[in-house]
Each structure stands twice: as structure tokens, then as C-alpha cells.
Design a protein around this motif. Sequence first.
Motif, PDB file in Angstrom:
ATOM      1  N   TYR A  25       0.853  -1.194   0.000  1.00 17.97           N
ATOM      2  CA  TYR A  25       0.000   0.000   0.000  1.00 17.97           C
ATOM      3  C   TYR A  25       0.884   1.238   0.000  1.00 17.97           C
ATOM      4  O   TYR A  25       1.864   1.306   0.741  1.00 17.97           O
ATOM      5  N   LYS A  26       0.510   2.220  -0.816  1.00 12.31           N
ATOM      6  CA  LYS A  26       1.217   3.512  -0.802  1.00 12.31           C
ATOM      7  C   LYS A  26       0.347   4.504  -0.040  1.00 12.31           C
ATOM      8  O   LYS A  26      -0.817   4.714  -0.374  1.00 12.31           O
ATOM      9  N   GLU A  27       0.917   5.098   1.001  1.00 13.98           N
ATOM     10  CA  GLU A  27       0.195   6.047   1.850  1.00 13.98           C
ATOM     11  C   GLU A  27       0.899   7.405   1.796  1.00 13.98           C
ATOM     12  O   GLU A  27       2.073   7.477   1.413  1.00 13.98           O
ATOM     13  N   ASN A  98      12.410   7.530  -5.457  1.00 11.72           N
ATOM     14  CA  ASN A  98      10.982   7.468  -5.135  1.00 11.72           C
ATOM     15  C   ASN A  98      10.098   7.255  -6.355  1.00 11.72           C
ATOM     16  O   ASN A  98       8.882   7.423  -6.286  1.00 11.72           O
ATOM     17  N   TYR A  99      10.724   6.885  -7.463  1.00 11.66           N
ATOM     18  CA  TYR A  99       9.977   6.735  -8.706  1.00 11.66           C
ATOM     19  C   TYR A  99      10.284   5.358  -9.299  1.00 11.66           C
ATOM     20  O   TYR A  99      11.385   4.839  -9.170  1.00 11.66           O
ATOM     21  N   ASN A 100       9.279   4.753  -9.963  1.00 10.60           N
ATOM     22  CA  ASN A 100       9.445   3.450 -10.608  1.00 10.60           C
ATOM     23  C   ASN A 100       9.878   2.382  -9.592  1.00 10.60           C
ATOM     24  O   ASN A 100      10.861   1.671  -9.771  1.00 10.60           O
ATOM     25  N   PRO A 137       4.987   5.292  -8.666  1.00  7.02           N
ATOM     26  CA  PRO A 137       3.586   5.685  -8.516  1.00  7.02           C
ATOM     27  C   PRO A 137       2.712   4.985  -9.578  1.00  7.02           C
ATOM     28  O   PRO A 137       3.153   4.743 -10.693  1.00  7.02           O
ATOM     29  N   TYR A 138       1.446   4.688  -9.170  1.00  7.38           N
ATOM     30  CA  TYR A 138       0.537   3.940 -10.030  1.00  7.38           C
ATOM     31  C   TYR A 138      -0.857   4.520  -9.850  1.00  7.38           C
ATOM     32  O   TYR A 138      -1.112   5.255  -8.894  1.00  7.38           O
TER      33      TYR A 138
END
Length: 293
Positions: A25-27, A98-100, A137-138
Motif C-alpha cells: 500500500y502507498k500512503e 521514489n519513482y518506478n 507511482p501507479y
Amino acid sequence: MFGTYFRVGFYGCRFGDLDEQEFVYKEPSITKLAEISHRLEEFYSERFGDEVVVIIKDSNPVDKSKLDPNKAYLQITYVEPFFDTYELKERVTYFDKNYNLRTFMYCTPFTLDGRAHGDLHEQYKRKTILTTSHAFPYIKTRINVIEKEEIILVPIEVAIEDMQKKTQELAFATHQDPADSKMLQMVLQGCVGTTVNQGPLEVAQVFLSEIPDDPKLFRHHNKLRLCFKDFTKRCEDALRRNKALIGPDQKEYHRELERNYYKLKEALGPLINRKIPQLYRALQPVPTTPTHR
């Protein structure tokens, strides 16, 4: 702008297709573990009822045979993006890191007798590396885990990681710009303070006082010895930096830090200067027999 990540495992037939599935989960970046635990517990309690949802508090592997089939279990663990050494050469900036993101890691301390924490010589660590089906990010804030790898660190490897971390903290505090003397002193105190339990000296005494019997541990022993050499050098750099930053009111405190450092260095000396002869045999030149024509 960037996120904090958590692994969430679902256990129990109440979850239907989600049973035994894991997600990352991304919070929002300031989310604490307690917040997401409370939110998910509340969400699933509304669906299944108050007494049904159970949060598993540790990050150990879940044994389904020990779970109550009438309950719904959630296991929530803080995870960090994981990069191989070669990736870090390319992922230099804060944005790059913080990407991909598709790979995440969490660590679980354990001992062979079942306790989470023990003495230095008993302390193992399990590193779990998770790979997700898509990269953050998605468009969704959770992505399912499609691969899981476990690496077990033996106690001397745990000690190596701890010493490397301490050395990195020292280097960061020493070269921070603008300089932060409070931060530097706090890190230094933790490294050279004589009262620190399971501190550097105890680590060295436990793992370096004797050459291990198992030849498989020779390289770890040597690596830890070199970690300590780097560590003492970084302590010296930090003390030099601190001396340049302090005012007259802190001179006595600095002298105390120096005294502690020299005591530590003296105690470490015999432990970190002894090499394992077996490791260096292969490096000696092999005598060649002259060929006659």
C-alpha cells in the motif's frame, strides 16, 4: 509528495479471493503504522463485525493452521523501497529513489529459540524482499505482491550491517551542510559513549575476540574487522569536526568524548589488527619451477 509504504497480508476465508494475498500500500509520506492499522481494522470491522478482525502485531511468517477459521486476520508491516547496489549508482537523486518502485524490503529480528531479540551472538535477522506486479507511482494505491524472497543473516552479518549503519550515520553527521553540532554530538555519544549497551566495543568483543571455527565465517570476520577500522577513522573525523564547531562552554564535554574515543580505540586495537592467516594464504605468490629448453 512521495509515499510511505506498507505490506498488508490478508488471512482467513472471510476475505474470499484475498485470502493469503499480499499487497504493498502507498500512503501519504507522514503516515504511521498505527494509522493505517486503525483505518484497515475499522474498514473491515464494518464489513465483518467488531470481534472478527484481528491485527497480527509481528512480521513473522504466518502459520495458517494456528489461526481461528472464523476470524479475519490482517498483518501490516512498514516496508522500504529496496535497491540493489548497481541500481543505487543510477538512482542518485531523491526523485530517482521514489519513482518506478517495484521492490520493497522489511526486516524481522529473531533468535533460534523463538524470541525476537537476544544477545548479540544469538541475534539473527530475516530480510524479506517483495516484488509487486506494477511500479509505484501507479493509478491504484495498492499493488499485489507477485514474488517474495527471504534472506537470513547470521549474527555476525547482523553485526556487520549495524556497524556499517553506525559508520554511515557518523559520516552523514560529520559532513552535513549546514553543520549541526547537536546532531553530531548525539551520534558521537552513541558511538564512543562508554555506557552504551551492545555498543561497538561489545560487538567487537563478541565477534572478533576469537577466530571462528567455521571457515565459512572467515570472510565475515574479516569484513567486520575492516568495518571497525573504517568506524574508528570516521569517529576521528567526527571528533575533529566537533572540535571546530564547539564554543568554549563545551570544551570539557569534547575532552570527555576524546577520552572515551581513545579508550575505545585502545580496547579495539588488538581485536581489529589480527588477520586470519587462512584468508591470506591464497594471495601469496606460488613459486614457479623453471622450465628447461
